[in-house]
Enzyme design. Structure first.
Site, short mmCIF file in Angstrom:
data_model
loop_
_atom_site.label_atom_id
_atom_site.label_comp_id
_atom_site.label_asym_id
_atom_site.label_seq_id
_atom_site.Cartn_x
_atom_site.Cartn_y
_atom_site.Cartn_z
CE LYS A 16 -30.52 -43.11 -53.68
NZ LYS A 16 -30.99 -44.50 -53.87
CE1 TYR B 229 -0.79 -42.54 -70.34
CE2 TYR B 229 -2.95 -42.04 -69.43
CZ TYR B 229 -1.57 -41.98 -69.35
OH TYR B 229 -0.98 -41.35 -68.29
#
Length: 383
Positions: A39, A271
């Site tokens: 999956k 940042y």
């Protein structure tokens, strides 16, 4: 794709390691068949190549969450038994029936939809009834089990379905000794016995996931469902490393150093200036970021191997890039920066990143984004 070409970033997938992991897991559960769960694009490793490699190594079932994932395996020519379990109303039931998939049914709405699809297709559906033995997600509650079993048997008698399996899923198998494990195992046995006493003849009964496969032999029944362990990551890092379980991590994530530059002390980095250089130093730019699946939560903590040394993310992880403080070293642009791998070369592992981000290694590998190409190596099986 040229497997040796320099790339901005690459996730190298070692299919020989995957095959070895499957063989190891089969040895842990020698009396049971093995399902390799692929999956979420094989936990980020590439569903189709990983499915093929797992089958080559002796897996006899494949598992997916969504029917779309299972249908994509069929479209790629993957043969054999494929089970999918995460359904919503109006799903592609008929396509699944016609593709000869095993579908999971947890409640009456799903049984009604699969029966209608089988009727329309003119062939019986392969159905596995899921019991909720305590996880509290999908699965049929014990109080509703008699109705589901009765109606499934009626549909089977009418030629609409074949009940191929009875199954459930553990909540805390990664915590050996947790009282819920014993309670779930007892309830699963009771719910299986109820169904079988009323005439259900399943091909497979299964509840064991990766941790139960490795640590709880009495849970193996007819089939074990192995997910994260197939990819060489320990499902229970508190009780064992991959090597402790005989597993090897399959994915190595690396990037090419994009820039090296000198900066003075007191220089802000990324940042918010959450990192400021304490002294004059060199900075290295790693051209991957949270859009590529690098956890922003690992800002200031994520480890990277550059030039033979562990470095740490300096400041915030940005969308496309992050910075490491090289401490005055000057590796050439293009030098490989290894974020994680098996650890053989001293590089960090996915588990190291999980600890840095306050999560689990499952999330680290599955979140690596589609901008990072998967480069599958050792495609051919030895011998």
């Amino acid at each position: 794709m040229n497997e040796t070409a320099p790339l901005r970033a690459r996730a190298e997938i070692d299919l020989a390691a995957l095959r070895a992991n499957v063989r190891t897991l089969r040895a842990h559960a020698p009396s049971a068949a093995l399902m390799a769960v692929v999956k979420s694009d094989a936990y980020g490793h590439g569903a189709v190549p990983c499915a093929r490699a797992a089958l080559e190594a002796g897996a006899t079932w494949l598992g997916t969450a969504t029917p779309e994932e299972a249908l994509a395996l069929r479209a790629a020519g993957i043969p054999g038994r494929v089970m999918c379990w995460l359904w919503t109303p109006g799903g592609p039931w008929r396509e699944a029936v016609e593709a000869d998939l095993d579908v999971s049914v947890s409640g009456m709405w799903a049984l009604r939809e699969v029966v209608a699809a089988a009727t329309a297709a003119g062939v019986p559906a392969r159905v596995q009834l899921k019991a909720d033995t305590g996880l509290g997600r999908s699965g049929c509650q014990p109080a509703d089990w008699p109705e589901l079993v009765t109606e499934a048997l009626r549909a089977e008698a009418g030629g609409r379905v074949r009940i191929t399996g009875l199954w459930s899923h553990f909540a805390c198998a990664d915590e050996p000794g947790h009282p819920s494990v014993r309670a779930q195992l007892t309830l699963f046995r009771e719910m299986v016995a109820y169904a079988e006493e009323r005439g259900v003849r399943p091909e497979v009964r299964h509840i064991a996931n990766s941790p139960a496969t490795l640590t709880l032999p009495e849970s193996h029944f007819d089939l074990v469902r192995t997910g994260i362990a197939v990819y060489g990551i320990s499902p229970s890092p508190e009780i064992g490393t991959p090597a402790d379980f005989g597993l090897r991590p399959v994915m190595t994530l690396s990037a090419s150093l994009a820039l090296v530059k000198h900066v003075p002390g007191g220089h802000g980095v990324s940042y918010g200036h959450h990192y400021v250089t304490p002294v004059p130093t060199t900075l290295g730019l790693i051209p991957v970021g949270y859009a590529d699946g690098i956890p922003r939560h690992a800002s200031g903590t994520g480890p990277v191997l550059v030039g033979g040394k562990w470095r740490t993310v300096a400041g915030r992880v940005a969308m496309d890039q992050f910075v490491v403080d090289l401490g005055g070293d000057e590796p050439e642009p293009g030098t490989e920066a290894v974020l994680f791998g098996p650890g053989d070369r001293g590089e960090p592992t996915a588990e190291d990143w999980a600890r840095a981000a306050g999560t689990i290694a499952y999330e680290i590998v599955t979140r690596i984004g589609t901008r990072v190409p998967r480069v599958h190596v050792n495609r051919e099986q030895d011998g």
